[in-house]
Design a protein around this motif. Structure first.
Motif, mmCIF file in Angstrom:
data_model
loop_
_atom_site.group_PDB
_atom_site.id
_atom_site.type_symbol
_atom_site.label_atom_id
_atom_site.label_comp_id
_atom_site.label_asym_id
_atom_site.label_seq_id
_atom_site.Cartn_x
_atom_site.Cartn_y
_atom_site.Cartn_z
ATOM 1 N N ILE A 1 34.421 48.887 47.318
ATOM 2 C CA ILE A 1 35.614 48.964 46.472
ATOM 3 C C ILE A 1 35.771 47.695 45.650
ATOM 4 O O ILE A 1 36.078 47.744 44.454
ATOM 5 C CB ILE A 1 36.861 49.241 47.335
ATOM 6 C CG1 ILE A 1 36.775 50.649 47.914
ATOM 7 C CG2 ILE A 1 38.147 49.054 46.529
ATOM 8 C CD1 ILE A 1 37.819 50.968 48.950
ATOM 9 N N VAL A 2 35.554 46.544 46.264
ATOM 10 C CA VAL A 2 35.656 45.270 45.540
ATOM 11 C C VAL A 2 34.615 45.200 44.426
ATOM 12 O O VAL A 2 34.924 44.784 43.300
ATOM 13 C CB VAL A 2 35.513 44.080 46.516
ATOM 14 C CG1 VAL A 2 35.277 42.787 45.775
ATOM 15 C CG2 VAL A 2 36.739 43.976 47.391
ATOM 16 N N ALA B 1 33.290 47.711 42.835
ATOM 17 C CA ALA B 1 33.694 48.646 41.780
ATOM 18 C C ALA B 1 34.758 48.025 40.876
ATOM 19 O O ALA B 1 34.705 48.169 39.644
ATOM 20 C CB ALA B 1 34.210 49.936 42.406
ATOM 21 N N TYR B 2 35.712 47.324 41.451
ATOM 22 C CA TYR B 2 36.761 46.743 40.625
ATOM 23 C C TYR B 2 36.308 45.463 39.932
ATOM 24 O O TYR B 2 36.847 45.110 38.888
ATOM 25 C CB TYR B 2 38.048 46.558 41.428
ATOM 26 C CG TYR B 2 38.755 47.888 41.537
ATOM 27 C CD1 TYR B 2 39.486 48.379 40.472
ATOM 28 C CD2 TYR B 2 38.625 48.678 42.665
ATOM 29 C CE1 TYR B 2 40.104 49.610 40.535
ATOM 30 C CE2 TYR B 2 39.233 49.919 42.738
ATOM 31 C CZ TYR B 2 39.969 50.383 41.668
ATOM 32 O OH TYR B 2 40.559 51.612 41.723
ATOM 33 N N PHE B 3 35.305 44.776 40.450
ATOM 34 C CA PHE B 3 34.694 43.680 39.693
ATOM 35 C C PHE B 3 34.005 44.228 38.447
ATOM 36 O O PHE B 3 34.017 43.602 37.381
ATOM 37 C CB PHE B 3 33.685 42.899 40.534
ATOM 38 C CG PHE B 3 34.291 41.768 41.314
ATOM 39 C CD1 PHE B 3 35.228 40.933 40.747
ATOM 40 C CD2 PHE B 3 33.918 41.535 42.609
ATOM 41 C CE1 PHE B 3 35.790 39.888 41.460
ATOM 42 C CE2 PHE B 3 34.463 40.502 43.353
ATOM 43 C CZ PHE B 3 35.402 39.678 42.766
ATOM 44 N N THR B 4 33.405 45.404 38.560
ATOM 45 C CA THR B 4 32.786 46.048 37.408
ATOM 46 C C THR B 4 33.842 46.383 36.363
ATOM 47 O O THR B 4 33.619 46.215 35.163
ATOM 48 C CB THR B 4 32.040 47.318 37.845
ATOM 49 O OG1 THR B 4 31.101 46.977 38.845
ATOM 50 C CG2 THR B 4 31.341 47.978 36.686
ATOM 51 N N LEU B 5 35.001 46.864 36.807
ATOM 52 C CA LEU B 5 36.094 47.145 35.883
ATOM 53 C C LEU B 5 36.540 45.869 35.169
ATOM 54 O O LEU B 5 36.747 45.860 33.955
ATOM 55 C CB LEU B 5 37.274 47.760 36.631
ATOM 56 C CG LEU B 5 38.507 48.079 35.789
ATOM 57 C CD1 LEU B 5 38.202 49.174 34.787
ATOM 58 C CD2 LEU B 5 39.652 48.479 36.690
ATOM 59 N N PHE B 6 36.673 44.793 35.920
ATOM 60 C CA PHE B 6 37.044 43.504 35.313
ATOM 61 C C PHE B 6 36.004 43.058 34.295
ATOM 62 O O PHE B 6 36.333 42.557 33.216
ATOM 63 C CB PHE B 6 37.217 42.443 36.405
ATOM 64 C CG PHE B 6 37.474 41.075 35.865
ATOM 65 C CD1 PHE B 6 38.688 40.772 35.273
ATOM 66 C CD2 PHE B 6 36.502 40.090 35.936
ATOM 67 C CE1 PHE B 6 38.931 39.515 34.761
ATOM 68 C CE2 PHE B 6 36.733 38.830 35.435
ATOM 69 C CZ PHE B 6 37.956 38.532 34.836
ATOM 70 N N TYR C 1 36.508 44.938 31.073
ATOM 71 C CA TYR C 1 37.618 44.378 30.307
ATOM 72 C C TYR C 1 37.211 43.081 29.617
ATOM 73 O O TYR C 1 37.554 42.838 28.465
ATOM 74 C CB TYR C 1 38.821 44.107 31.204
ATOM 75 C CG TYR C 1 39.709 45.292 31.429
ATOM 76 C CD1 TYR C 1 40.313 45.939 30.362
ATOM 77 C CD2 TYR C 1 39.964 45.745 32.702
ATOM 78 C CE1 TYR C 1 41.141 47.022 30.567
ATOM 79 C CE2 TYR C 1 40.781 46.825 32.920
ATOM 80 C CZ TYR C 1 41.368 47.459 31.847
ATOM 81 O OH TYR C 1 42.188 48.529 32.058
ATOM 82 N N LEU D 1 42.578 51.944 36.027
ATOM 83 C CA LEU D 1 42.425 51.784 37.470
ATOM 84 C C LEU D 1 41.648 52.929 38.124
ATOM 85 O O LEU D 1 41.099 52.758 39.200
ATOM 86 C CB LEU D 1 43.792 51.641 38.138
ATOM 87 C CG LEU D 1 44.531 50.346 37.814
ATOM 88 C CD1 LEU D 1 45.888 50.337 38.491
ATOM 89 C CD2 LEU D 1 43.723 49.149 38.260
ATOM 90 N N GLN E 1 39.018 54.297 36.662
ATOM 91 C CA GLN E 1 37.661 54.281 36.124
ATOM 92 C C GLN E 1 36.590 54.082 37.198
ATOM 93 O O GLN E 1 35.592 54.803 37.201
ATOM 94 C CB GLN E 1 37.544 53.205 35.042
ATOM 95 C CG GLN E 1 36.276 53.304 34.242
ATOM 96 C CD GLN E 1 36.232 54.539 33.389
ATOM 97 O OE1 GLN E 1 37.225 54.904 32.770
ATOM 98 N NE2 GLN E 1 35.102 55.200 33.353
ATOM 99 N N PRO E 2 36.719 53.152 38.147
ATOM 100 C CA PRO E 2 35.691 53.027 39.189
ATOM 101 C C PRO E 2 35.562 54.279 40.061
ATOM 102 O O PRO E 2 34.463 54.653 40.464
ATOM 103 C CB PRO E 2 36.158 51.832 40.022
ATOM 104 C CG PRO E 2 37.009 51.046 39.119
ATOM 105 C CD PRO E 2 37.669 52.041 38.226
#
Length: 67
Positions: A18-19, A21-26, A29, A47, A49-50
């Motif tokens: 999960i972390v 995936a959200y680093f990829t989102l960051f 951006y 939010l 998107q991952p």
């Protein structure tokens, strides 16, 4: 004993995925900011998107070559 090992593996691996995936989102951006364009904007600032990327990954068809 096996159930404990499986549980601890899931407890360690799931938050890590999960972390990541959200680093990829960051990262998306950040790259969008550098390129002066809009980043991921699906639902509540991207939010979901991952999660959608993960679903897309698991639903892709496998292509087999028989030649």
């Amino acid at each position: 004993m096996l159930m404990f090992e499986v549980f601890t593996s899931v407890v360690v691996i799931l938050p890590l995925l999960i972390v990541i995936a959200y680093f990829t989102l960051f990262e998306r951006y950040l790259l969008a900011t550098f390129q002066f364009r809009v980043g991921p904007d699906l639902w509540l600032m991207g939010l979901l998107q991952p999660i959608i990327d993960g679903v897309k990954l698991f639903l892709k068809q496998k292509v087999y070559s028989f030649s």
